[in-house]
Design an enzyme around this catalytic site. Structure first.
Site, PDB file in Angstrom:
ATOM      1  N   HIS A 110      -7.267  -5.892  -0.714  1.00  0.00           N
ATOM      2  CA  HIS A 110      -6.073  -5.111  -0.409  1.00  0.00           C
ATOM      3  C   HIS A 110      -5.404  -5.686   0.839  1.00  0.00           C
ATOM      4  CE1 HIS A 110      -3.757  -1.373  -0.691  1.00  0.00           C
ATOM      5  NE2 HIS A 110      -3.900  -1.207   0.611  1.00  0.00           N
ATOM      6  N   SER A 137       0.832  -1.195   0.000  1.00  0.00           N
ATOM      7  CA  SER A 137       0.000   0.000   0.000  1.00  0.00           C
ATOM      8  C   SER A 137       0.876   1.257   0.000  1.00  0.00           C
ATOM      9  CB  SER A 137      -0.953  -0.054   1.200  1.00  0.00           C
ATOM     10  OG  SER A 137      -1.988   0.901   1.077  1.00  0.00           O
TER      11      SER A 137
END
Length: 427
Positions: free
Chosen positions: A409, A268
């Site tokens: 994610h 991320s």
């Protein structure tokens, strides 16, 4: 669970995006047919129009030019060299994790003075390897103590985002935090493959908040903090990348670590960081981006999922102030993210996406990796061998690697297995 308690459990960023989605604050595009037409800056054309035709020309002229563009208009200039860098090994256990590993904990002192910024580095090395071990290094979101329940890991006392689910209360970790992120850092799996693992808490370097980001190493160099930062000076991501290079400084002093086989990995916002660290510091032998999205591997010009405007609004402390002029104005950018990936060449680089993580624009991440191909081929490698985005969980293992996996994610064992396969082949 009442609404107030639910909000407390969510991270600050999650709350922000949830409220913005409800309010319809941004018109986020998830429709591929609505991606605008765009033209990427040509990697092999100099600013003065000269064509780059040799590896030497890339190395001596175009690469420095690209690096300067990214520093001036996006990530900002790096912090200066640490004038009083010092390493304090405060823990070493040759029979950690039931005898499978050597554990070391190292405090890196960036400046003089007991109250100056420091970074704690946690290192696990496999006992099964004879000689210096290859190593993965990455930054963690909630501290070294979260990557494994090992009770000997020093509990961070630094500021971090409150999160009851992860045992963070009033912006401080508690004993309940231990091991809460172990799923993202499969220590024993990594050791079993013959690799070491090193982590540090990104908040040791720069707190991840617009109000406090300058209270770590940045304030050590600029005494008044953010007030003295010029529009082209780096903020948090630049500082985090700088911290990874200071970890590399330590690895060069440790004979148990193979300093020529160190891979930098991030997820991320820390995937953005690993790419920027690897682009600037060529001591990293391999660079990995996991779901890094906008400002990382994904092309900004696609305006798919998170955009430059969104990221600069939500996280104004990540990039230099010059980057803000391109919010909603991506076509005017003198750069895009394929240029970031190309700076890693000819070293191996791996970009990973997740099928359900449309916010990070998986297709944009692949196209960015593919866009770096001409530089890799100019430098004599196979570049990106895939002509089109591969199916889910069909990894590409050329010098520029890529996969998209099922799921959201996150960082999973599947991701780590592919990274180690890639390292086995290229490192």
């Amino acid at each position: 669970m009442n609404t107030l308690r639910m909000l407390r459990v969510l991270t600050v960023a999650t709350v922000f995006f949830t409220l913005c989605a409800i309010a319809g604050a941004w018109d986020v595009n998830y429709d591929e047919s609505k991606v605008p037409q765009y033209t990427l800056p040509d990697l092999l054309t100099m600013k003065d129009g000269q064509k780059v035709t040799t590896a030497e020309m890339w190395r001596e002229k175009r690469r420095p030019e690209v690096l300067q563009l990214l520093r001036e208009f996006m990530y900002g200039k790096p912090l200066p060299a640490a004038p009083n860098l010092r390493f304090e090994v405060f823990d070493e256990d040759k029979n950690a994790l039931g005898g499978k590993a050597v554990r070391k904990q190292v405090r890196i002192h960036f400046f003089e003075g007991d109250d100056a910024a420091t970074m704690d580095l946690l290192i696990y090395l496999p006992k099964s390897v004879s000689g210096p071990a290859p190593l993965f290094v990455g930054l963690s979101f909630y501290g070294n103590h979260t990557i494994d329940p090992d009770p000997a890991i020093r509990l961070s006392d630094k500021w971090m985002r409150s999160n009851e689910k992860f045992g963070v209360v009033d912006n401080r970790a508690t004993e309940a935090s231990r091991g809460v992120r172990a799923s993202r850092w499969p220590v024993e799996l990594i050791l079993s493959r013959g690799y070491g693992l090193a982590t540090a808490y990104y908040g040791d370097i720069a707190p991840d908040t617009a109000e406090k980001f300058d209270e770590g190493v940045i304030r050590g160099f600029y005494k008044s903090g953010a007030k003295e930062l010029g529009p082209d000076q780096g903020r948090a991501i630049s500082a985090w990348a700088w911290g990874l290079s200071r970890a590399m400084d330590y690895f060069e002093t440790d004979p148990a670590i193979d300093q020529k086989r160190v891979a930098v990995m991030g997820h991320s916002r820390l995937g953005k960081t690993s790419l920027w660290a690897g682009a600037q510091d060529e001591r990293f032998a391999l660079v990995i981006s996991n779901d890094s999205g906008c400002g990382g591997a994904a092309l900004s010009r696609r305006r798919f999922g998170e955009t430059v405007k969104v990221i600069n609004t939500a996280f104004p402390h990540w990039f230099c102030d010059n980057f803000k002029q391109y919010s909603g104005n991506e076509d005017a950018l003198p750069l895009d993210q394929h240029m970031l990936i190309a700076l890693v060449a000819p070293r191996p680089v791996y970009v990973a996406s997740a099928e359900e993580d449309r916010w990070a624009d998986p297709r944009g991440e692949f196209l960015s990796a593919k866009g770096a191909d001409p530089v890799y081929r100019l430098l004599g490698t196979d570049g990106m061998t895939a002509e089109a985005m591969p199916p889910v969980e069909q990894p590409v293992t050329s010098r520029i690697g890529y996969h998209i996996r099922h799921g959201k994610h996150d960082v999973t064992d599947y991701d780590w297995q592919r990274y180690m396969d890639f390292a086995d082949k290229h490192m």
